[in-house]
Design an enzyme around this catalytic site. Structure first.
Site, mmCIF file in Angstrom:
data_model
loop_
_atom_site.group_PDB
_atom_site.id
_atom_site.type_symbol
_atom_site.label_atom_id
_atom_site.label_comp_id
_atom_site.label_asym_id
_atom_site.label_seq_id
_atom_site.Cartn_x
_atom_site.Cartn_y
_atom_site.Cartn_z
ATOM 1 C CB SER A 244 47.242 51.549 44.900
ATOM 2 O OG SER A 244 47.407 52.464 43.842
ATOM 3 C CD GLU B 182 65.702 56.588 38.646
ATOM 4 O OE1 GLU B 182 66.558 55.877 38.072
ATOM 5 O OE2 GLU B 182 64.988 57.398 38.022
ATOM 6 C CG HIS C 41 62.773 55.636 36.088
ATOM 7 N ND1 HIS C 41 63.546 56.739 35.806
ATOM 8 C CD2 HIS C 41 62.011 55.444 34.990
ATOM 9 C CE1 HIS C 41 63.267 57.183 34.588
ATOM 10 N NE2 HIS C 41 62.329 56.416 34.074
ATOM 11 C CE1 TYR D 54 54.818 52.388 41.609
ATOM 12 C CE2 TYR D 54 53.797 54.424 42.343
ATOM 13 C CZ TYR D 54 54.803 53.769 41.684
ATOM 14 O OH TYR D 54 55.819 54.481 41.090
ATOM 15 N N PRO E 192 44.322 53.558 46.407
ATOM 16 C CG PRO E 192 45.132 55.437 45.271
ATOM 17 C CD PRO E 192 44.316 54.199 45.078
ATOM 18 C CD GLN F 257 53.703 50.648 37.283
ATOM 19 O OE1 GLN F 257 52.939 50.957 36.369
ATOM 20 N NE2 GLN F 257 54.878 50.087 37.062
ATOM 21 C CG PHE G 245 45.236 54.177 38.626
ATOM 22 C CD1 PHE G 245 46.067 54.590 39.649
ATOM 23 C CD2 PHE G 245 44.119 53.420 38.951
ATOM 24 C CE1 PHE G 245 45.798 54.280 40.977
ATOM 25 C CE2 PHE G 245 43.840 53.098 40.278
ATOM 26 C CZ PHE G 245 44.673 53.533 41.289
ATOM 27 N N GLY G 246 48.459 55.675 35.235
ATOM 28 C CA GLY G 246 49.030 55.508 33.901
ATOM 29 C C GLY G 246 50.148 56.515 33.819
ATOM 30 C CE1 TYR H 209 67.768 58.383 33.836
ATOM 31 C CE2 TYR H 209 68.502 56.439 35.042
ATOM 32 C CZ TYR H 209 67.578 57.456 34.849
ATOM 33 O OH TYR H 209 66.485 57.542 35.662
#
Ligand SMILES: Cc1cc2nc3c(=O)[nH]c(=O)nc-3n(C[C@H](O)[C@H](O)[C@H](O)COP(=O)(O)OP(=O)(O)OC[C@H]3O[C@@H](n4cnc5c(N)ncnc54)[C@H](O)[C@@H]3O)c2cc1C
Ligand code: HEM
Length: 402
Positions: free
Chosen positions: A209, A140, A88, A191, A279, A207, A392-393, A98
């Protein structure tokens, strides 16, 4: 912790919500994007929407969180929440959003379950939502404040300084910063989200890395072209590999990511397959830059040596490190011209190497690869808490593990 009023209601309705959670998640996204089409421009990843993985990740996380509240009331699924919060934050999600997600999720629950959602049931699920939302909002907020940014200011422009063709389908970008605003360096393993307009003008985030320790002025990441094989080709990876070149500007977030190198001083083992090297290359590069004397073992699997992206950097770093070794597995046969410690044919097989005692393990690669390596480590007596992995997802695995 869940209130005494809500606990029995959640216990009673969890099975029916669980049974319909996939449908609730897909109705939720349909409704959310109809009400807030702006979220499809620069916030949500439409590839993950198209293949359904984000719907499953959201549904899985809510179900895992609710079961945790019922079954072990005093614990939070820490790892699950940390991963979501970092994702996020890398997208600049704001606390006030939210409420929007809440309203659309509650709408979807009522839409799917109908009259079963009495006011009492709605109130109990409302409580679950806000317990989870507040835990995420707090994490966050901490992530933004540690970097001295607000959600709107996580993005920075960077100019492409070098574009390196690593292998037939992987390209490395070295980008240089374009302003003098404070940029914290990345932690090893993190990342960035890259945000670019696609061919239809809609901005999309993905994203990547970081593949080298950063010096404050430069960042490096490596992108594998995603071939569609009958489905559409990957849009960001195709754009980056084919169109973006030296001198172009790319927008990236500050670095985030919860799978980072632990500095406990214990031996580390990096196990990767294919583009999962990224990574690992970043973490290794940080260790070399810090002149760490840690015991490092790099294990990498690929189709063959020509497909091994970042190979020269990784092998160079292993040689430069004071106490490192590398073993490779190639599906097309055990041939290597690199000064590696071991080259093996086939898929990665941990019985072919000696692993250090009391090591920390970092895994990255396709899910079946990570599942196989993780199981094999656990069979050898490695504690699950000593194994970290990067997916990776949207992570469809964590909810089952946490
Ligand atoms: C933490 C993290 C780190 C990562 N690090 C790296 C990295 O270092 N290097 C790297 O290369 N990648 C990395 N990735 C993956 C990267 O973020 C992207 O997911 C990847 O580049 C694919 O993006 P894309 O836009 O090219 O593909 P997308 O366009 O998002 O497509 C993804 C998949 O969805 C399918 N799809 C798209 N549209 C449809 C449709 N309409 N119907 C059916 N299927 C469809 C595509 O065929 C494809 O298989 C990382 C991901 C994460 C989460
Ligand atoms: C309690 C509320 C929420 C929960 C439980 C939740 C859950 C999740 C989960 C599980 C993921 C996938 C993480 C991963 O990569 O493994 C995710 C990603 C994401 N979330 Fe949330 N989320 C919540 C609130 C929000 C809000 C308020 C927004 C803002 C609009 C938002 C936007 C996103 C986006 C854009 C992604 C990335 C999607 C992608 O890459 O496909 N989420 N969230």
């Amino acid at each position: 912790m869940l209130s005494d009023q809500s606990r029995p209601v959640i216990e009673a309705t969890l099975p029916v919500v669980g049974e319909h959670i996939g449908e609730i998640a897909s109705r939720f996204y349909e409704h959310l994007f109809a009400e807030h089409p702006e979220l499809l421009d620069g916030t949500f990843n439409r590839g993950n929407q198209a293949d359904g993985s984000q719907q499953r990740a959201l549904a899985g996380s809510v179900a895992a969180f609710a079961s945790m509240l019922i079954n072990s009331a005093d614990t939070m699924p820490e790892k699950l929440l940390r991963r979501i919060a970092h994702k996020h934050a890398s997208l600049g999600i704001r606390p006030e959003q939210y409420q929007v997600v809440h309203d659309n999720l509650m709408w979807a629950i009522v839409d799917v379950l109908g009259e079963a959602v009495t006011p009492e049931v709605a109130a109990a699920w409302d409580e679950v939502y806000w317990l989870m939302a507040n835990a995420l909002i707090n994490q966050e907020r901490g992530l933004y404040s540690a970097r001295g940014v607000r959600p709107e200011t996580v993005w920075r422009p960077w100019r492409v300084e070098k574009k390196i063709q690593e292998t037939a389908d992987v390209v490395t970008f070295v980008v240089e910063r374009m302003d003098d605003r404070l940029v914290k360096t990345s932690l090893p393993g993190q990342y960035v989200s890259v945000l670019m307009p696609m061919t239809d003008g809609v901005r999309q985030p993905r994203q990547y890395s970081l593949t080298r320790a950063d010096d404050g002025r430069h960042r490096q990441f490596s992108v594998k072209r995603v071939e569609g094989d009958g489905k559409p080709d990957g849009e960001m990876s195709t754009l980056l590999c084919d169109t973006i070149g030296v001198g172009d500007v790319v927008t990236t977030s500050l670095p985030f990511g919860d799978v980072v190198l632990d500095d406990a001083g214990r031996p580390v083992v990096f196990a990767s397959a294919g583009i999962g090297i990224t990574p690992m290359a970043g973490m290794l590069s940080h260790l070399v830059a810090a002149d760490s004397g840690l015991d490092i073992t790099v294990l990498h699997a690929d189709a063959d040596e020509a497909s091994f992206a970042l190979r020269r950097q990784v092998v160079g770093d292993v040689l430069a490190a004071r106490n490192a070794s590398i073993h490779v597995w190639y599906e097309k046969g055990a041939g290597s011209v690199e000064p590696v410690n071991g080259v093996h044919a086939g898929l990665m097989d941990l019985s072919e190497v000696t692993l250090p005692d009391d090591a920390l393990y970092y895994l990255c690669g396709p899910l079946p690869f990570m599942q196989a390596v993780r199981s094999s480590l656990i069979e050898r007596g490695v504690e699950p808490r000593d194994i970290q992995y990067e997916v990776f997802g949207p992570d469809l695995w964590q909810a089952d593990l946490d």
